[in-house]
Design a protein around this motif. Structure first.
Motif, PDB file in Angstrom:
ATOM      1  N   ALA A 192       1.040   5.439  -7.707  1.00  0.00           N
ATOM      2  CA  ALA A 192       0.271   4.363  -7.922  1.00  0.00           C
ATOM      3  C   ALA A 192      -1.070   4.482  -7.441  1.00  0.00           C
ATOM      4  O   ALA A 192      -1.398   5.231  -6.629  1.00  0.00           O
ATOM      5  CB  ALA A 192       1.134   3.267  -7.068  1.00  0.00           C
ATOM      6  N   ASN A 193      -2.235   3.563  -7.841  1.00  0.00           N
ATOM      7  CA  ASN A 193      -3.536   3.508  -7.413  1.00  0.00           C
ATOM      8  C   ASN A 193      -3.507   2.771  -6.071  1.00  0.00           C
ATOM      9  O   ASN A 193      -3.995   2.978  -4.962  1.00  0.00           O
ATOM     10  CB  ASN A 193      -4.579   2.871  -8.317  1.00  0.00           C
ATOM     11  N   ARG A 194      -2.340   1.869  -6.010  1.00  0.00           N
ATOM     12  CA  ARG A 194      -2.181   1.081  -4.807  1.00  0.00           C
ATOM     13  C   ARG A 194      -0.939   0.387  -4.792  1.00  0.00           C
ATOM     14  O   ARG A 194      -0.652  -0.100  -5.711  1.00  0.00           O
ATOM     15  CB  ARG A 194      -3.613   0.043  -4.713  1.00  0.00           C
ATOM     16  N   MET A 195      -0.396   0.368  -3.705  1.00  0.00           N
ATOM     17  CA  MET A 195       0.826  -0.242  -3.372  1.00  0.00           C
ATOM     18  C   MET A 195       0.873  -0.856  -2.073  1.00  0.00           C
ATOM     19  O   MET A 195       1.209   0.145  -1.198  1.00  0.00           O
ATOM     20  CB  MET A 195       1.815   0.542  -3.713  1.00  0.00           C
ATOM     21  N   SER A 196       0.514  -1.922  -1.770  1.00  0.00           N
ATOM     22  CA  SER A 196       0.435  -2.491  -0.376  1.00  0.00           C
ATOM     23  C   SER A 196       1.181  -3.742  -0.008  1.00  0.00           C
ATOM     24  O   SER A 196       0.925  -4.724  -0.837  1.00  0.00           O
ATOM     25  CB  SER A 196      -1.172  -2.370   0.069  1.00  0.00           C
TER      26      SER A 196
END
Ligand SMILES: Nc1ncnc2c1ncn2[C@@H]1O[C@H](COP(=O)(O)OP(=O)(O)OP(=O)(O)O)[C@@H](O)[C@H]1O
Ligand SMILES: Nc1ncnc2c1ncn2[C@@H]1O[C@H](COP(=O)(O)OP(=O)(O)O)[C@@H](O)[C@H]1O
Ligand code: SF4
Ligand code: SF4
Ligand SMILES: [Mg+2]
Ligand SMILES: [Mg+2]
Lengths: 338, 334
Positions: free
Chosen positions: A69-73
């Protein structure tokens, strides 16, 4: 896509599963945001990748499965890079999950009470009696009568509806900020379903939780969601606010789904329902272009290439299709297709 | 129900009692899955049977199919008790379609064998005519003939359900008993199967008993609806009457819990406080009383009797002109 104040942000999440015949690209480049107190429904048919997505968020996928993922926050915490220990301390504490089949997540060898208490003492220091009181309190909240005596019962002594309520109580023991419910009512009677969904909505409001509710039931989506994400063969084909999606479904698949279900008061009794002919394509090996093209009435050659994201009229929500209006103006009845 | 003609299929005062062993000492208790239940099915009807899990829907279906024998009471076909019929001849006329397209088909048999099986069991025709019948029926349910050599595992859920339908229809039955025929299927497949069932009804003049949890589906397909609770039919009437104006408080609660895809609406409050009761130990009086939002003191002690009037059958004191609960009744009917 990222919005200010989101507690959960997912950008370009993909999930690959190695199989004997090649890599299964089960989830591809999906993204969404969730604000505190908000409900997102992920709706899609079986195998579309809903459960995998929720398991990825909870860090519960096996090591052979590759998550990118590019981002998972979650509240600023990077869930991709978080270690096993950090995920364990988040799970059940700040983010909880309710599974479709409660029997698989309740231990048959322990009483309801023991399991509820453990769900809390695992994460929160303090006297056991506090945990016990909270458990009884929550069992009452989820509508279980004679909660005290239920504490000493075993899972198999409860009906399916009661077990699902126990699961909800357990998920709430630590007062999570995010709750992920994977088809929490699919196996239940409509009467119990309505009660459980009401309960979830009430508790959500009371505690200000964010909720992801996974379902294949458009009725549930309409009544429960603030935001909707329509999933097909591992992709989000349409996302946006609930009222907009139902008022102005733009992706051909979303429109197709809505035509398949008899809608009391709208669909004339006894008439033919809409259909989506064909079957879901294999996602093993090279998967490119629009996954819906094998079943779409409007498919053409360029649907094999990259599909742009479109914004629905009124700039309210987005979907993926070659046509800026998703061919919404065209008739997709079977007659038209023939 | 209103006509005077002999019903096609009838259950008369049928009770089905199961013996259940409980606890360490094997104490045996009895569970009435069906209680003195009567039901009529007329030619061309689509009778929708609805009610919560465990109320006895599948038991009723099995008795109609002759897969279970009633503990007491009678099953009549064309007015003749089933005992007086040739069992095999009867089975030809009544065929089932079950819920699970996965487990109801033998995985080791080809589609050709699976569909031809009822013909072989009933000794219909020779091998060549059977093959022809199978091909014809395959066409009717919309499957290509190349699937004949497939095994069930090579087919999708919707295709398997079509095979199950083809197998039910190859005997050219008059009555088809569908027990949750689409509940294991995705909605895009479900709508194809529902359309198919509708087409077959008009093409072959079939009569259906249609069991489903999904009230929107029942509303769409059924001409008559029977609502079951704890082994009894508590309301039965035409589909339009039931869905527009249900009379039994339980029917009303069931309808209220249907989630139509209307984003302007919330999740409804069914007001059905308690869970479904244990059928081994049913509540006194009206079995529905612990959950009924309209309960009166009479309901706790006295079992309501079935009342049949112009609007159909209903089993509730509120709708019994002779029930001694005048004030509440008055209130209810105003
Ligand atoms: N072979 C059996 N032995 C003992 N009890 C049984 C048997 N079959 C059914 N029952 C009981 O009879 C009652 C009615 O069961 P039935 O299967 O008819 O319910 P149903 O209405 O079809 O439920 P569902 O909606 O879950 O399919 C239930 O309480 C069930 O547990
Ligand atoms: N552990 C696994 N191993 C192999 N394939 C899997 C696994 N989990 C899920 N899949 C496959 O991934 C796809 C998506 O599955 P899932 O997320 O469970 O779908 P949904 O919850 O939407 O029904 C399906 O094709 C499924 O068969
Ligand atoms: S991209 Fe092509 S195949 Fe996909 S939904 Fe749009 S028209 Fe249909
Ligand atoms: S008889 Fe009484 S308890 Fe039963 S349904 Fe009618 S009002 Fe409710
Ligand atoms: Mg799933
Ligand atoms: Mg059943």
């Amino acid at each position: 896509m990222t919005q200010d104040g989101a507690i959960l942000t997912v950008e370009n999440l993909s999930i690959d599963i190695p199989t004997e015949t090649g890599t299964l690209h089960a989830v591809r480049n999906i993204g969404f945001d969730l604000k505190p107190g908000e409900t997102l429904c992920i709706v899609g048919e079986s195998g579309s990748g809903k459960s995998l997505t929720s398991l990825a968020l909870m860090g519960l996928l096996g090591s052979s499965i590759k998550t990118k993922a590019n981002r998972m926050s979650f509240d600023g915490i990077d869930l991709i890079r978080a270690g096993k220990r950090q995920m364990r301390s988040l799970r059940g504490a700040r983010m909880s999950m309710i599974f479709q089949e409660p029997m698989t997540s309740l231990n048959p060898a322990f009483t309801i009470g023991d399991q509820l208490i453990e769900a809390m003492t695992l994460h929160v220091k303090g006297p056991k009696s506090d945990a016990r009181n909270r458990a009884i309190d929550l069992l009452q909240k989820v509508g279980i009568t004679s909660a005290e005596s239920r504490m000493s019962q075993y899972p198999h002594q409860l009906s399916g509806g009661l077990r699902q309520r126990v699961m909800i109580a357990m998920a709430l023991m630590c007062g999570p900020e995010l709750i992920i419910a994977d088809e929490p009512t699919t196996a239940l009677d409509v009467t119990i379903q309505a009660q459980i969904l009401r309960l979830l909505k009430d508790l959500q409001q009371e505690f200000g939780m964010a909720m992801i509710l996974i379902t294949h039931d458009l009725g549930v989506v309409a009544r429960v969601a603030d935001q909707v994400a329509v999933m097909y063969a591992g992709e989000l084909v349409e996302t946006g606010p609930t009222a907009e999606i139902f008022a102005c479904p733009s992706h051909p698949y979303t429109r197709g789904l809505l035509r398949c279900i008899p809608q009391p008061g709208k669909t004339e009794r006894g008439t033919r329902l809409g259909t989506i002919p064909g079957i879901v394509p294999s996602l093993v090996g090279d998967v490119s272009g629009c996954a819906f093209r094998t079943r779409c009435a409007h498919a053409r050659d360029i649907c094999r290439s990259d599909i742009p994201e479109q914004t629905a009229p009124g700039e309210t929500h987005s979907f993926r299709c070659i046509a800026p209006d998703g061919f919404a103006g065209m008739d997709e009845t079977e007659e038209a297709r023939a | 129900m209103t006509g005077t003609e002999t019903p096609f299929l009838e259950l008369r005062n049928v009770t089905k009692t199961y013996k259940i062993k409980q606890g360490l000492f094997g104490e045996t208790k009895s569970l009435d899955a069906l209680k003195d239940l009567s039901l009529k099915l007329s030619k061309g009807d689509v009778l929708g049977l609805v009610g919560e899990s465990g109320c006895g829907k599948s038991t009723l279906a099995k008795i109609l199919l002759g897969l279970e024998a009633p503990t007491s009471g009678q099953v009549l076909v064309d007015g003749t008790p089933i005992g007086g019929h040739d069992r095999l001849a009867l089975a030809r006329r009544i065929q089932p379609i079950f819920q699970d397209p996965y487990s109801s088909l033998n995985p080791r048999k080809t589609i050709q064998d699976l569909i031809a099986l009822p013909l072989r069991v009933h000794n219909v025709g020779d091998e060549a005519s059977r093959t022809k019948a199978v091909r014809e029926i395959l066409d009717v349910v919309g499957l290509p003939s190349r699937v004949l050599t497939n095994y069930p595992s090579q087919m999708s859920g919707g295709q398997r359900q079509r095979v199950a339908i083809a197998r039910a229809l190859v005997m050219r039955p008059q009555i088809v008993i569908c027990d949750e025929p689409t509940s294991a299927l995705d909605v895009s497949v479900q709508s194809q199967i529902l359309n198919l069932l509708g087409d077959l009804r008009s093409e072959f003049g079939l009569t259906y008993l249609f069991i489903s949890h999904d009230l929107a589906v029942v509303e769409h397909l059924a001409t008559q609806v029977a609502v079951m609770y704890l082994g009894r039919i508590v309301e039965e009437t035409d589909a339009a009457a039931l869905f527009d104006n249900a009379r039994h408080p339980y029917s009303q609660a069931l309808l209220k819990s249907v989630l139509t895809p209307d984003p302007a609406m919330e999740v409804p409050d069914t007001q059905l406080g308690m869970a479904y009761p244990n059928p081994i130990d049913p509540p006194s009086g009206c079995h529905f009383h612990p959950r009924c939002p309209r309960v009166t003191s009479l309901c706790k002690t006295q079992t309501p009797r079935p009342v049949v009037d112009t609007q159909g059958l209903v089993e509730c004191h509120l709708h019994d002109p002779q029930a001694n609960m005048t004030p509440a009744r008055q209130e209810a009917l105003t």
